[in-house]
Design a protein around this motif. Sequence first.
Motif, PDB file in Angstrom:
ATOM      1  N   VAL A   1      -1.664   9.404  44.506  1.00 25.74           N
ATOM      2  CA  VAL A   1      -1.685   9.467  42.814  1.00 25.74           C
ATOM      3  C   VAL A   1      -1.887   8.848  42.420  1.00 25.74           C
ATOM      4  O   VAL A   1      -2.762   8.459  41.706  1.00 25.74           O
ATOM      5  CB  VAL A   1      -0.395  10.220  42.578  1.00 25.74           C
ATOM      6  N   ILE A   2      -1.650   7.404  42.632  1.00 27.26           N
ATOM      7  CA  ILE A   2      -1.462   6.360  41.527  1.00 27.26           C
ATOM      8  C   ILE A   2      -4.063   5.965  42.165  1.00 27.26           C
ATOM      9  O   ILE A   2      -4.352   5.715  41.585  1.00 27.26           O
ATOM     10  CB  ILE A   2      -0.664   4.946  42.592  1.00 27.26           C
ATOM     11  N   ALA A   3      -4.093   6.715  43.089  1.00 22.62           N
ATOM     12  CA  ALA A   3      -5.524   5.668  43.834  1.00 22.62           C
ATOM     13  C   ALA A   3      -6.499   7.730  43.127  1.00 22.62           C
ATOM     14  O   ALA A   3      -7.391   7.036  43.106  1.00 22.62           O
ATOM     15  CB  ALA A   3      -5.936   5.356  44.744  1.00 22.62           C
ATOM     16  N   GLU A   4      -5.524   8.162  42.359  1.00 19.06           N
ATOM     17  CA  GLU A   4      -5.804   9.577  42.119  1.00 19.06           C
ATOM     18  C   GLU A   4      -7.358   9.558  42.984  1.00 19.06           C
ATOM     19  O   GLU A   4      -8.187  10.581  43.006  1.00 19.06           O
ATOM     20  CB  GLU A   4      -6.819   9.164  40.775  1.00 19.06           C
ATOM     21  N   LYS A   5      -6.554  10.179  44.340  1.00 23.31           N
ATOM     22  CA  LYS A   5      -6.966  10.854  45.274  1.00 23.31           C
ATOM     23  C   LYS A   5      -6.082  12.577  45.446  1.00 23.31           C
ATOM     24  O   LYS A   5      -4.910  12.637  45.190  1.00 23.31           O
ATOM     25  CB  LYS A   5      -6.918   9.741  46.485  1.00 23.31           C
TER      26      LYS A   5
ATOM     27  N   TRP B   1      -6.169   8.610  32.833  1.00 21.92           N
ATOM     28  CA  TRP B   1      -5.958   9.754  33.579  1.00 21.92           C
ATOM     29  C   TRP B   1      -7.169  10.704  34.257  1.00 21.92           C
ATOM     30  O   TRP B   1      -7.384  11.163  33.591  1.00 21.92           O
ATOM     31  CB  TRP B   1      -4.395  10.362  34.388  1.00 21.92           C
ATOM     32  N   SER B   2      -7.272  10.718  35.340  1.00 24.73           N
ATOM     33  CA  SER B   2      -8.066  11.687  35.713  1.00 24.73           C
ATOM     34  C   SER B   2      -6.647  13.265  36.041  1.00 24.73           C
ATOM     35  O   SER B   2      -5.728  12.893  36.593  1.00 24.73           O
ATOM     36  CB  SER B   2      -8.842  11.843  37.228  1.00 24.73           C
ATOM     37  N   ALA B   3      -7.468  14.038  36.498  1.00 26.52           N
ATOM     38  CA  ALA B   3      -6.506  15.456  37.128  1.00 26.52           C
ATOM     39  C   ALA B   3      -5.512  15.068  38.568  1.00 26.52           C
ATOM     40  O   ALA B   3      -5.040  15.771  38.680  1.00 26.52           O
ATOM     41  CB  ALA B   3      -7.549  16.736  37.329  1.00 26.52           C
TER      42      ALA B   3
ATOM     43  N   PRO C   1       5.998   8.623  49.778  1.00 30.16           N
ATOM     44  CA  PRO C   1       5.918   7.130  49.357  1.00 30.16           C
ATOM     45  C   PRO C   1       4.481   7.048  49.868  1.00 30.16           C
ATOM     46  O   PRO C   1       3.200   7.018  49.049  1.00 30.16           O
ATOM     47  CB  PRO C   1       5.672   5.831  50.511  1.00 30.16           C
ATOM     48  N   ASP C   2       3.235   8.320  50.449  1.00 32.23           N
ATOM     49  CA  ASP C   2       2.543   8.087  51.157  1.00 32.23           C
ATOM     50  C   ASP C   2       1.397   8.882  49.357  1.00 32.23           C
ATOM     51  O   ASP C   2       0.776   9.085  49.307  1.00 32.23           O
ATOM     52  CB  ASP C   2       1.895   8.994  52.319  1.00 32.23           C
ATOM     53  N   VAL C   3       2.963   9.871  49.656  1.00 34.81           N
ATOM     54  CA  VAL C   3       1.995  10.792  47.487  1.00 34.81           C
ATOM     55  C   VAL C   3       1.308   9.907  46.649  1.00 34.81           C
ATOM     56  O   VAL C   3       0.906  10.237  45.633  1.00 34.81           O
ATOM     57  CB  VAL C   3       2.334  12.124  47.646  1.00 34.81           C
ATOM     58  N   LEU C   4       2.324   9.242  46.478  1.00 36.76           N
ATOM     59  CA  LEU C   4       2.924   8.086  45.302  1.00 36.76           C
ATOM     60  C   LEU C   4       1.827   7.843  44.533  1.00 36.76           C
ATOM     61  O   LEU C   4       0.727   7.180  44.381  1.00 36.76           O
ATOM     62  CB  LEU C   4       4.073   7.803  45.623  1.00 36.76           C
TER      63      LEU C   4
ATOM     64  N   THR D   1     -13.277  17.174  43.690  1.00 36.59           N
ATOM     65  CA  THR D   1     -13.823  17.260  44.970  1.00 36.59           C
ATOM     66  C   THR D   1     -13.098  17.135  46.803  1.00 36.59           C
ATOM     67  O   THR D   1     -13.905  17.523  47.565  1.00 36.59           O
ATOM     68  CB  THR D   1     -15.368  16.653  45.185  1.00 36.59           C
ATOM     69  N   ALA D   2     -12.551  16.228  46.557  1.00 40.21           N
ATOM     70  CA  ALA D   2     -11.865  15.717  47.270  1.00 40.21           C
ATOM     71  C   ALA D   2     -11.349  17.051  48.339  1.00 40.21           C
ATOM     72  O   ALA D   2     -10.110  17.977  47.886  1.00 40.21           O
ATOM     73  CB  ALA D   2     -10.669  14.496  47.656  1.00 40.21           C
TER      74      ALA D   2
END
Length: 310
Positions: free
Chosen positions: A105-109, A161-163, A99-102, A203-204
């Motif tokens: 992705v939603i936050a585009e991080k 969306w971003s990459a 769930p943390d990965v989801l 860049t993160a």
Amino acid sequence: MATPPSAATFAALLRAEGINVVEVGDWEHHNRNAKGPWGPVHGVMIHHTVTTGTANSVGIVRDGYADLPGPLCHGMIAKDGAVHLVGYGRANHAGLGDPDVLQAVIAEKAPPVDDQAAVDGNRHFYGFECENLGDGQDPWPQEQLLAIERVAAAICRHHGWSARSVIRHLDWQPGKVDPRGPGMDWAAMLALVAKRLGTKPPTATLPTPPQVPRISLSKLIAAARHDPAAHGTPVTYAGTRTVEIALINEGLLSLARLDGHYGSATKTAMSEWQERCGFHGRAPGQPADGIPGHDSLVRLGNKHGFIVVA
């Protein structure tokens, strides 16, 4: 979060990105929607097929297996860069994930290292299988890498969306390794998707999950000794799939039995591997029992790229 477009729009936006799209049968209506919803969608997930041959790979990802019905993705990206559309809607490609990965992705991080399987990824991700053996040695041709870049960019462009909305299966589910192999540089892929979208590369810093899977011997033994007839649903251990892939590559297990459960077929295949390693049953003439042992599992790991831990 977004609503998937119609099947016709989906095919059109891929073609608009310069992709050679191959429509396979009734792909627009081939899905698993009867088993649950598809959407809202949050991102794109990339896999490898663990197969060879385009026609063979397309057939497998379209039809699936007895224990895992197709479609196993929305599109299969072949070595030559063609994208074969095999289904549209809910597909059996992602399974349960972190769930943390989801949320990342939603936050585009950058996604964190996955460590649990609790969220239905089949509902929330577009899935693309890529023709590759997944053994860490099968190379990724430039035509195929370009197609992955274009597929990811086309979908991200449509949804705004971003990459960072593009992830690997290994980012999503504990124990997965796909996609991997010579030429598959994920940081470079995300940078190319971002460039195609006209944005800066992410860049993160990505805390990269270990590229070499670590298989717990004790957990694998527990999975192998579990009796579903007496105790119900088989014990699930993510590392079982990695071991099954190694046994498949040894020619000891059918690809159709790749299900992540240490059932009778996996036990028989492991028994044959133990015999190859010189280990036999307790009584004369008795075959090895197929319960994972340290030495035979280490030999399998050394040959197929995983590490055995306690």
